[in-house]
Design a protein around this motif. Structure first.
Motif, PDB file in Angstrom:
ATOM      1  N   SER A 173       1.912  -4.106   1.455  1.00 51.15           N
ATOM      2  CA  SER A 173       1.104  -2.729   1.415  1.00 51.15           C
ATOM      3  C   SER A 173       0.776  -2.667   2.822  1.00 51.15           C
ATOM      4  CB  SER A 173      -0.012  -2.851   0.494  1.00 51.15           C
ATOM      5  OG  SER A 173      -1.081  -2.129   0.895  1.00 51.15           O
ATOM      6  N   TYR A 180      -1.827  -2.071   4.084  1.00 52.41           N
ATOM      7  CA  TYR A 180      -3.012  -2.468   4.387  1.00 52.41           C
ATOM      8  C   TYR A 180      -3.444  -3.996   4.276  1.00 52.41           C
ATOM      9  CZ  TYR A 180      -4.738   2.425   3.552  1.00 52.41           C
ATOM     10  OH  TYR A 180      -4.683   3.615   3.833  1.00 52.41           O
ATOM     11  N   GLN A 227       5.235   4.913   4.722  1.00 51.06           N
ATOM     12  CA  GLN A 227       3.520   4.860   4.446  1.00 51.06           C
ATOM     13  C   GLN A 227       2.905   4.213   5.666  1.00 51.06           C
ATOM     14  OE1 GLN A 227       3.709   2.002   1.056  1.00 51.06           O
ATOM     15  NE2 GLN A 227       4.427   3.650  -0.172  1.00 51.06           N
ATOM     16  N   HIS A 255      -0.120   5.618   7.663  1.00 49.93           N
ATOM     17  CA  HIS A 255      -1.130   4.703   8.060  1.00 49.93           C
ATOM     18  C   HIS A 255      -1.786   4.868   9.756  1.00 49.93           C
ATOM     19  CE1 HIS A 255      -3.379   1.079   8.201  1.00 49.93           C
ATOM     20  NE2 HIS A 255      -2.673   0.568   8.825  1.00 49.93           N
ATOM     21  N   GLU A 269      -3.319   8.858   4.824  1.00 52.73           N
ATOM     22  CA  GLU A 269      -4.077   8.037   4.009  1.00 52.73           C
ATOM     23  C   GLU A 269      -3.089   7.532   2.953  1.00 52.73           C
ATOM     24  OE1 GLU A 269      -7.811   9.329   2.082  1.00 52.73           O
ATOM     25  OE2 GLU A 269      -8.571   9.667   4.117  1.00 52.73           O
ATOM     26  N   ASP A 279      -2.734   5.341  -0.831  1.00 51.58           N
ATOM     27  CA  ASP A 279      -3.562   4.733  -1.708  1.00 51.58           C
ATOM     28  C   ASP A 279      -3.009   3.746  -2.404  1.00 51.58           C
ATOM     29  OD1 ASP A 279      -5.794   4.397  -3.338  1.00 51.58           O
ATOM     30  OD2 ASP A 279      -5.618   5.933  -4.530  1.00 51.58           O
ATOM     31  N   LYS A 280      -3.832   2.798  -2.929  1.00 48.29           N
ATOM     32  CA  LYS A 280      -3.036   1.587  -3.651  1.00 48.29           C
ATOM     33  C   LYS A 280      -2.201   1.863  -4.745  1.00 48.29           C
ATOM     34  CE  LYS A 280      -4.667  -2.612  -1.551  1.00 48.29           C
ATOM     35  NZ  LYS A 280      -3.546  -2.611  -0.711  1.00 48.29           N
ATOM     36  N   ALA A 328      -2.492   4.755  -6.762  1.00 45.30           N
ATOM     37  CA  ALA A 328      -2.481   6.314  -7.046  1.00 45.30           C
ATOM     38  C   ALA A 328      -1.361   6.585  -8.131  1.00 45.30           C
ATOM     39  CB  ALA A 328      -2.833   7.191  -5.829  1.00 45.30           C
ATOM     40  N   ASP A 380       2.372   1.652  -3.675  1.00 41.79           N
ATOM     41  CA  ASP A 380       1.295   2.462  -3.000  1.00 41.79           C
ATOM     42  C   ASP A 380       1.753   3.842  -2.848  1.00 41.79           C
ATOM     43  OD1 ASP A 380       0.217  -0.013  -2.638  1.00 41.79           O
ATOM     44  OD2 ASP A 380       0.029  -0.021  -0.618  1.00 41.79           O
ATOM     45  N   THR A 434      -1.682   9.899   0.028  1.00 36.17           N
ATOM     46  CA  THR A 434      -2.568  10.541  -0.681  1.00 36.17           C
ATOM     47  C   THR A 434      -3.034  11.751   0.278  1.00 36.17           C
ATOM     48  OG1 THR A 434      -4.327   8.919  -0.187  1.00 36.17           O
ATOM     49  CG2 THR A 434      -3.449   9.386  -2.445  1.00 36.17           C
TER      50      THR A 434
END
Ligand code: XMP
Length: 513
Positions: free
Chosen positions: A59, A61, A87, A91, A96, A98-99, A101, A134, A137
């Protein structure tokens, strides 16, 4: 300075990264994979026309998630992010992610919201393959959404101004119906790469390069009998003729008549002579009383190097050693570089060049196995040879479980030849990645005629695979199994029982030792 007609793929650890390179090459453009943390100075030397950010298991993040070490968006060339790559784009540029979603695995229909060069000739509702936890969003400023799916409102984005494209799905996998076209659109339409990568031009360039590199010096090539070293030798011979010296060591652990066939093929088809070293006695002596698989592998490897060094001494003008190293062996990719335990000691001649003071020549460093096969065809290597199943360096030595003897080798050679012959007759050879017989150190009771027998069992193995790293056991038709079993028991003294291996890899390995 003008860019080179090639694409660089940064690998973030996806199991599909190699497929991206494959698909792009299939559309006539050369693509190379590098680790995600390659330095900018290296990219400046490569000067690609476009950059692809691969997928990956992390991910964005997560702590330690792979991020490039410089700003890849400032290279001034088009960038395409795939899955994790997309992603990362979001990022990094202010969108954004989202984990959980919209987790999505499997097929989805691509609904194109805005037709653009990436989707040129792509129909609506084309099936694409999703595999992500992920999802995006919010898109970064300056971007627009170009496609969605039922579960992913943001499935593709682009910024014309920044020259960045991103897709959530995997265009490189077979299940994405129009994926090849999408990648082709990126490299041809968006990056403007010319179609200049094909087998014919590879061969022509390789010949020129080899000539230039070798000059008036000589080259030694160890011919194992496998596809890679055979195609390599034919290519080298085309480039430098008699300055090539081929050495084939008959380990005594080859398949039935394999060394003879190899020598004949080279003489008749290519007029290349081979220095044949009969090492069978040497190998067998070294292997006497040895039963441990790893020890066998090490003895075979060492014996090979020993005999090869002696044979090569004769060619004292040689400055080069040619090796058929392939692309998957060399890419410094995060997906293949992970820490791993030694499952088996592989037999190779690595380390030999330094020991012998030779320089290495590896024309296939950039090729995949089936590209080497295509080069073989281009050079006139017969189809039956080019399509041969892989054969391990230690040969039958690791297919005779336990101690090896001349009798066991002969028994196994006969059984293996029958199996291969029947598979070929049934027209199934090319559908199977690898098939062979292994001889088991197990005796069982049987009855033939009215006689009791007490002989060895053998096992038939057949697998489908892409690269040998993972494999499925192949569902052999019963009638073929019946025929092979019948023939082996009737025609091969020493075997009275035949079994079929239904183990995939993992948890098994392809070879039994
Ligand atoms: P395993 O048994 O590890 O084999 O699942 C994977 C693939 O590699 C081949 N193999 C070898 N090839 N030297 C080679 O060149 C070796 O020592 C060796 N050991 C296994 C095996 O035949 C299969 O295709």
């Amino acid at each position: 300075m003008q860019a080179n007609e090639k694409i660089v793929i940064l690998d973030f650890g996806s199991q599909y990264t190699q497929l991206i390179a494959r698909k792009i090459r299939e559309s006539g453009v050369f693509a190379e994979i590098y680790p995600y943390n390659i330095e900018k100075s290296k990219i400046d030397v490569i000067r690609p026309k476009g950059l692809i950010l691969s997928g990956g298991p992390s991910s964005v993040y997560a702590e330690g998630a792979p991020h490039p070490v410089f700003n890849v968006f400032e290279l001034g060339i088009p960038v395409l992010g795939i899955c994790y790559g997309l992603q990362y784009i979001a990022h990094k540029l202010g969108g954004e992610v989202d984990k959980a979603a919209h987790r999505e695995f499997g097929r989805a229909e691509l609904i194109i919201d805005k037709h653009n060069l990436l989707f040129k000739d792509i129909p609506d509702n084309s099936i694409v393959w999703m595999s992500h936890g992920d999802s995006l969003t919010k898109i970064p400023d300056g971007f627009e959404i170009t496609a969605h799916t039922k579960n992913a409102p943001i499935c593709a984005i682009r910024s014309l101004e920044k020259k960045i494209w991103g897709v959530q799905f995997h265009p490189e996998v077979h299940h994405s119906e129009d994926g090849t076209q999408i990648l082709k659109n990126f490299v041809r339409e968006i990056c403007g790469c010319k179609e200049n990568w094909d087998t014919h031009s590879f061969v022509e360039n390789a010949i020129e390069e080899i000539k230039e590199k070798v000059g008036d010096k000589e080259v030694i090539c160890a011919l194992s009998g496998g596809v890679d070293s055979t195609v390599l030798a034919v290519l080298l011979h085309k480039a430098i003729g008699d300055k090539l010296h081929c050495i084939h060591i008959d380990t005594g652990l080859m398949r039935l008549n394999e060394s003879e066939e190899l020598i004949r093929l080279f003489k008749e088809s290519f007029n290349i002579s081979i220095e044949l070293i009969d090492g069978s006695e040497y190998f067998l002596n070294g292997l006497k009383n040895v039963t441990d698989p790893e020890q066998k592998r090490k003895i075979i490897g060492k014996s090979f190097i020993h005999l090869f060094e002696i044979a090569a001494k004769r060619f004292n003008n040689a400055e080069w050693l040619a090796q058929g190293t392939l692309y998957p062996d060399v890419i410094e990719s995060v997906s293949v570089k992970g820490p791993s335990v030694v499952i088996k000691t592989h037999h190779n001649v690595g380390g030999l060049p330094e020991k012998m003071g030779l320089k290495l020549i590896e024309p296939f460093r950039e090729l995949f196995k089936d590209e080497v096969r295509a080069v073989g065809r281009e050079l006139g290597v017969p189809e039956w040879f080019v399509n041969r199943h892989p054969f391990p360096g230690p040969g039958l030595g690791i297919r005779i479980l336990g101690e090896i003897s001349v009798e066991k080798i002969q028994t196994l050679q006969k059984a293996d030849a029958i199996y291969t012959e029947e598979i070929r007759k049934a027209g199934m050879y090319d559908k199977i990645w690898q098939a062979f017989v292994a001889l088991l150190p197990v005796k069982s009771v049987g009855v033939m005629g009215d006689e009791r027998t007490y002989e060895n069992a053998c096992v038939l193995r057949a697998v489908s695979s892409v690269d040998g790293m993972t494999a499925d056991w192949y569902p052999m038709p019963y009638d073929l199994l019946a025929k092979v079993s019948n023939r082996i028991i009737n025609e091969v003294p020493g075997i009275n029982r035949v079994v079929f291996d239904i183990t995939s890899k993992p948890p098994g390995t392809i070879e039994w030792e």
